[in-house]
Design a protein around this motif. Structure first.
Motif, PDB file in Angstrom:
ATOM      1  N   PRO A  93     -73.873 -39.407  29.024  1.00 21.06           N
ATOM      2  CA  PRO A  93     -73.380 -38.291  28.195  1.00 21.06           C
ATOM      3  C   PRO A  93     -72.290 -37.472  28.903  1.00 21.06           C
ATOM      4  CG  PRO A  93     -75.765 -38.410  28.066  1.00 21.06           C
ATOM      5  CD  PRO A  93     -75.342 -39.381  29.125  1.00 21.06           C
ATOM      6  N   LYS A  94     -72.495 -37.175  30.179  1.00 17.43           N
ATOM      7  CA  LYS A  94     -71.494 -36.424  30.937  1.00 17.43           C
ATOM      8  C   LYS A  94     -70.237 -37.263  31.147  1.00 17.43           C
ATOM      9  CE  LYS A  94     -74.783 -33.535  33.431  1.00 17.43           C
ATOM     10  NZ  LYS A  94     -75.345 -33.187  34.738  1.00 17.43           N
ATOM     11  N   LEU A  95     -70.419 -38.557  31.394  1.00 14.55           N
ATOM     12  CA  LEU A  95     -69.267 -39.438  31.586  1.00 14.55           C
ATOM     13  C   LEU A  95     -68.418 -39.523  30.325  1.00 14.55           C
ATOM     14  CD1 LEU A  95     -70.956 -42.351  33.578  1.00 14.55           C
ATOM     15  CD2 LEU A  95     -69.238 -40.758  34.453  1.00 14.55           C
ATOM     16  N   LYS A  96     -69.077 -39.663  29.181  1.00 10.15           N
ATOM     17  CA  LYS A  96     -68.325 -39.751  27.922  1.00 10.15           C
ATOM     18  C   LYS A  96     -67.585 -38.455  27.622  1.00 10.15           C
ATOM     19  CE  LYS A  96     -70.652 -43.548  25.671  1.00 10.15           C
ATOM     20  NZ  LYS A  96     -71.279 -44.058  24.478  1.00 10.15           N
TER      21      LYS A  96
ATOM     22  N   ALA B  85     -69.738 -46.523  43.290  1.00 13.30           N
ATOM     23  CA  ALA B  85     -70.855 -45.714  42.796  1.00 13.30           C
ATOM     24  C   ALA B  85     -70.752 -44.255  43.223  1.00 13.30           C
ATOM     25  CB  ALA B  85     -72.183 -46.301  43.259  1.00 13.30           C
ATOM     26  N   ASN B  86     -69.991 -43.964  44.253  1.00  8.01           N
ATOM     27  CA  ASN B  86     -69.864 -42.582  44.728  1.00  8.01           C
ATOM     28  C   ASN B  86     -69.169 -41.670  43.724  1.00  8.01           C
ATOM     29  OD1 ASN B  86     -71.184 -42.983  47.192  1.00  8.01           O
ATOM     30  ND2 ASN B  86     -69.338 -43.827  48.105  1.00  8.01           N
ATOM     31  N   ILE B  87     -68.411 -42.242  42.792  1.00 12.61           N
ATOM     32  CA  ILE B  87     -67.733 -41.375  41.813  1.00 12.61           C
ATOM     33  C   ILE B  87     -68.735 -40.723  40.856  1.00 12.61           C
ATOM     34  CG2 ILE B  87     -65.598 -42.699  41.935  1.00 12.61           C
ATOM     35  CD1 ILE B  87     -66.211 -43.862  39.199  1.00 12.61           C
ATOM     36  N   LEU B  88     -69.945 -41.261  40.775  1.00 14.56           N
ATOM     37  CA  LEU B  88     -70.947 -40.663  39.882  1.00 14.56           C
ATOM     38  C   LEU B  88     -71.444 -39.309  40.376  1.00 14.56           C
ATOM     39  CD1 LEU B  88     -73.136 -43.761  38.968  1.00 14.56           C
ATOM     40  CD2 LEU B  88     -71.397 -42.646  37.576  1.00 14.56           C
ATOM     41  N   LYS B  89     -71.248 -39.028  41.659  1.00 12.46           N
ATOM     42  CA  LYS B  89     -71.743 -37.781  42.231  1.00 12.46           C
ATOM     43  C   LYS B  89     -71.101 -36.547  41.593  1.00 12.46           C
ATOM     44  CE  LYS B  89     -72.903 -39.818  46.654  1.00 12.46           C
ATOM     45  NZ  LYS B  89     -72.544 -39.946  48.073  1.00 12.46           N
ATOM     46  N   GLN B  90     -69.899 -36.702  41.077  1.00  7.00           N
ATOM     47  CA  GLN B  90     -69.217 -35.559  40.468  1.00  7.00           C
ATOM     48  C   GLN B  90     -69.692 -35.243  39.062  1.00  7.00           C
ATOM     49  OE1 GLN B  90     -64.980 -36.335  39.537  1.00  7.00           O
ATOM     50  NE2 GLN B  90     -65.371 -38.406  40.301  1.00  7.00           N
TER      51      GLN B  90
END
Length: 168
Positions: A97-100, A162-167
């Motif tokens: 949801p946050k990514l979209k 995968a580290n980009i998900l931390k933001q």
């Protein structure tokens, strides 16, 4: 985690053997352990639930230990890769949801994570012969591509980290 093409026949063959081995090991191991404990420590009431449960728990732990010990064995390569890919996709799905929302605003990292999720899902679904939902995935991919084009973002699943998900 890079997306790689794996041999579907080899993957299915090895996965089926691992599943069958785990099921047989669990049945035989838990039965052997529980029957040994029942013979050594009989219960007058006839309830041996705790010994049966102990047998299942000990055998489950032994199987988990064996799977972990042999996870780097060549036989397990495809099985472990798919397992790790499913974990990586699950992490993305939890943040979807946050990514979209960020992707609609043109966040390149969000768009890349979504693209990776779609590409990884496509790979998994092809391995599992789950082609029913491929049409829905194609529609979502087209929508993603149009958003990426709108913000002039080039999407390449090989660039995902995968580290980009931390933001998010």
């Amino acid at each position: 985690m890079q997306l790689i093409q794996i041999d579907k026949a080899r993957y299915r063959k090895h996965l089926n053997r691992v599943i069958a081995g785990c099921a047989a090991g669990l049945a035989l191991g838990s039965l052997a352990i529980s029957q040994t404990l029942i013979a050594l420590f009989p219960d007058e009431s006839g309830s041996h639930f705790h010994w049966n449960l102990t047998g299942v728990v000990i055998t489950s732990l032994a199987i988990a230990w064996l799977l972990n010990k042999y996870r780097r064995h060549p036989f397990m390569t495809e099985v472990v890769y798919v397992w790790e890919l499913k974990q990586a996709l699950n992490k993305i799905t939890r943040k979807m949801p946050k990514l979209k929302a960020a992707g609609r605003e043109g966040n390149a990292d969000a768009l890349l994570a979504i693209h990776y999720s779609y590409a990884g899902s496509r790979l998994l679904w092809q391995l599992d012969d789950n082609t029913i939902t491929m049409d829905d995935l194609a529609i979502k991919q087209t929508e993603l591509d149009s958003v990426a084009a709108k913000y002039n973002v080039t999407l390449n699943a090989d660039e995902y980290d995968a580290n980009i998900l931390k933001q998010f």
